[in-house]
Design an enzyme around this catalytic site. Structure first.
Site, short mmCIF file in Angstrom:
data_model
loop_
_atom_site.label_atom_id
_atom_site.label_comp_id
_atom_site.label_asym_id
_atom_site.label_seq_id
_atom_site.Cartn_x
_atom_site.Cartn_y
_atom_site.Cartn_z
CD GLU A 1 12.00 57.36 50.05
OE1 GLU A 1 11.04 57.72 50.75
OE2 GLU A 1 13.11 57.91 50.10
CG HIS B 1 15.44 50.58 55.29
ND1 HIS B 1 16.32 50.34 54.27
CD2 HIS B 1 15.35 49.41 55.98
CE1 HIS B 1 16.75 49.10 54.33
NE2 HIS B 1 16.17 48.50 55.35
CD GLN C 1 18.77 38.82 60.28
OE1 GLN C 1 18.58 39.35 61.37
NE2 GLN C 1 18.08 39.18 59.21
N GLY D 1 8.59 46.11 57.91
CA GLY D 1 8.05 46.18 56.55
C GLY D 1 7.38 44.88 56.16
CG ASP E 1 11.67 41.20 55.04
OD1 ASP E 1 12.24 40.39 54.32
OD2 ASP E 1 12.00 42.39 55.11
CD GLN F 1 12.15 40.37 59.55
OE1 GLN F 1 13.21 39.80 59.38
NE2 GLN F 1 12.01 41.67 59.29
CG MET G 1 12.02 50.27 47.11
SD MET G 1 12.01 51.93 47.76
CE MET G 1 11.46 52.80 46.31
CB SER G 2 15.19 44.45 48.69
OG SER G 2 16.21 43.63 49.22
O1 PAF Z 1 14.37 42.89 58.30
C1 PAF Z 1 15.55 43.08 58.67
O2 PAF Z 1 16.26 43.96 58.18
C2 PAF Z 1 16.12 42.20 59.77
O3 PAF Z 1 15.67 40.89 59.66
C3 PAF Z 1 15.89 42.74 61.18
C4 PAF Z 1 14.41 42.78 61.53
C5 PAF Z 1 16.49 44.13 61.30
C6 PAF Z 1 16.56 41.84 62.22
O4 PAF Z 1 17.95 41.78 62.02
#
Ligand code: PAF
Length: 276
Positions: free
Chosen positions: A35, A37, A60, A144, A147, A150, A181-182
Site C-alpha cells: 500500500e 508504494h 545496492q 517515499g 527512506d 535516500q 510499510m516496507s
Molecule cells: O527505495 C527503493 O526501493 C530503491 O532504493 C530504489 C529507489 C527503487 C532504487 O533501487
C-alpha cells in the site's frame, strides 16, 4: 498499460508522451508492491503519465544482504499497477547494470546513518536512480520518506547535476499499529510483526517527550536506545538531525528529524519521525 523491459522501448515511450505534450512521472521501486508504494503511485498519477520501474538492483545490496531472498511478486505487482491505470511498467533487464563502470558517489552522507552500516549501498542507489532518470527523462520522480536519507541524497544529486527533474517526497504509509510499510515486513510472522510495531511507538514517544520540553539530543537519544533495547531491538543507530541532514546537534529543535535503524528477528528496519 505498457510493459517494457528494454532501454530503447522505455526511451521511445517517454519521447512519445513528451511529443504529445504530456508530463511524465517516474516511481522507482524494487517490486513486491504494498500500500505504501501504491500510495506513491496514486500521488504520481496526479502529475501526468506514470512509469513505475521494478528492478531489484544488485548494486545496492552488500555481500551479506538479502538480494537473493528479496521478496518478489511480479505478477501481483503488474495486476496492482494495472488496476491503478499506470501507463507503463518498466522492468529493466540486466543490461541496465551489466558491465557498469561508472558510479555516483555522494560526498556528505555516505559515512553517516545507513551509510555506515551498508557500505556501498547509496552508491548503488544513486547510480541506478541516475540511470532510470536518464532513460525515462521524467518531469517528476517520486520517493517515499521512510527512506529519508535516500530521498535527501537523490534530491541533492538532482540539484548537483542540474537535472530537469523535480524530486517529489511522499509521506510514509503505516500499518494500523504505526509500523512503516516496507517490503521487508513480509519477512515477519504475525507475532514478530506485532513486536516490530514497538519501533514506531518508541520513536513517537520520543517525539512526545520533545513536545513536553526535553530538547537535549543526548537525553532523547539515550532514552530511545534504552527503550529499543528493552523491547529486544538491536540498535544500529539513533540520530537527531536537521531536516537536510547537514549535521548532528546538541539541542533538538522543531522541524528536526529523528532517524533510526534497528534489527528485529533478523529483519532490518528503518524509520524516522519529525520533531514537532
Ligand atoms: O527505495 C527503493 O526501493 C530503491 O532504493 C530504489 C529507489 C527503487 C532504487 O533501487
Amino acid at each position: 498499460m505498457e510493459i517494457i523491459t528494454c532501454i530503447k522501448d522505455a526511451k521511445d515511450l517517454s519521447k512519445k508522451f513528451k511529443t504529445g505534450g504530456q508530463k511524465i512521472s517516474l516511481v522507482p521501486t524494487m517490486g513486491k508492491l504494498h500500500e505504501g508504494h501504491l500510495n506513491i503511485v496514486r500521488n504520481a498519477l496526479k502529475h501526468g503519465k506514470v512509469f513505475v520501474s521494478i528492478y531489484i538492483n544488485p548494486m545496492q545490496f552488500g555481500p551479506s544482504e538479502d538480494f537473493n531472498n528479496y521478496p518478489r511478486d511480479i505478477e501481483g505487482d503488474i495486476e496492482k499497477l494495472r488496476r491503478l491505470n499506470v501507463d507503463c511498467v518498466y522492468m529493466p533487464d540486466d543490461t541496465i547494470t551489466k558491465n557498469n563502470k561508472t558510479f555516483i558517489i555522494d560526498d556528505f552522507l555516505s559515512d553517516k546513518l545507513c551509510g555506515l552500516y551498508r557500505p556501498g549501498h547509496f552508491q548503488g542507489v544513486l547510480t541506478i536512480v541516475m540511470k532510470l532518470l536518464s532513460i525515462v527523462q521524467p518531469d517528476f520522480a517520486f520517493f517515499g520518506l521512510k527512506d529519508y536519507q535516500q530521498y535527501i541524497l537523490i534530491k541533492k544529486m538532482a540539484e548537483d547535476f542540474f537535472m530537469d527533474v523535480k524530486i517529489m517526497p511522499v509521506p510514509t504509509m503505516r500499518e494500523e499499529c504505526g509500523l512503516a510499510m516496507s517490503s521487508r515486513n513480509f519477512y515477519f510472522n504475525s507475532a514478530d510483526k506485532e513486536s516490530a510495531c514497538n519501533f514506531y511507538k518508541i520513536l513517537n514517544n520520543i517525539r512526545l517527550l520533545f513536545k513536553k520540553g526535553e530538547t537535549s539530543v543526548e537525553n532523547l537519544k539515550h532514552l530511545t536506545i534504552k527503550e529499543l533495547i528493552d523491547k529486544n531491538f538491536t540498535v544500529e543507530y539513533v540520530e537527531i538531525m536537521d531536516k537536510e541532514l547537514i549535521g548532528r546537534k546538541t539541542t533538538a529543535e522543531t522541524g528536526d528529524i529523528i532517524l533510526s535503524a534497528v534489527k528485529f528477528s533478523g529483519v532490518r528496519l528503518i524509520d524516522n519521525i519529525f520533531l514537532e
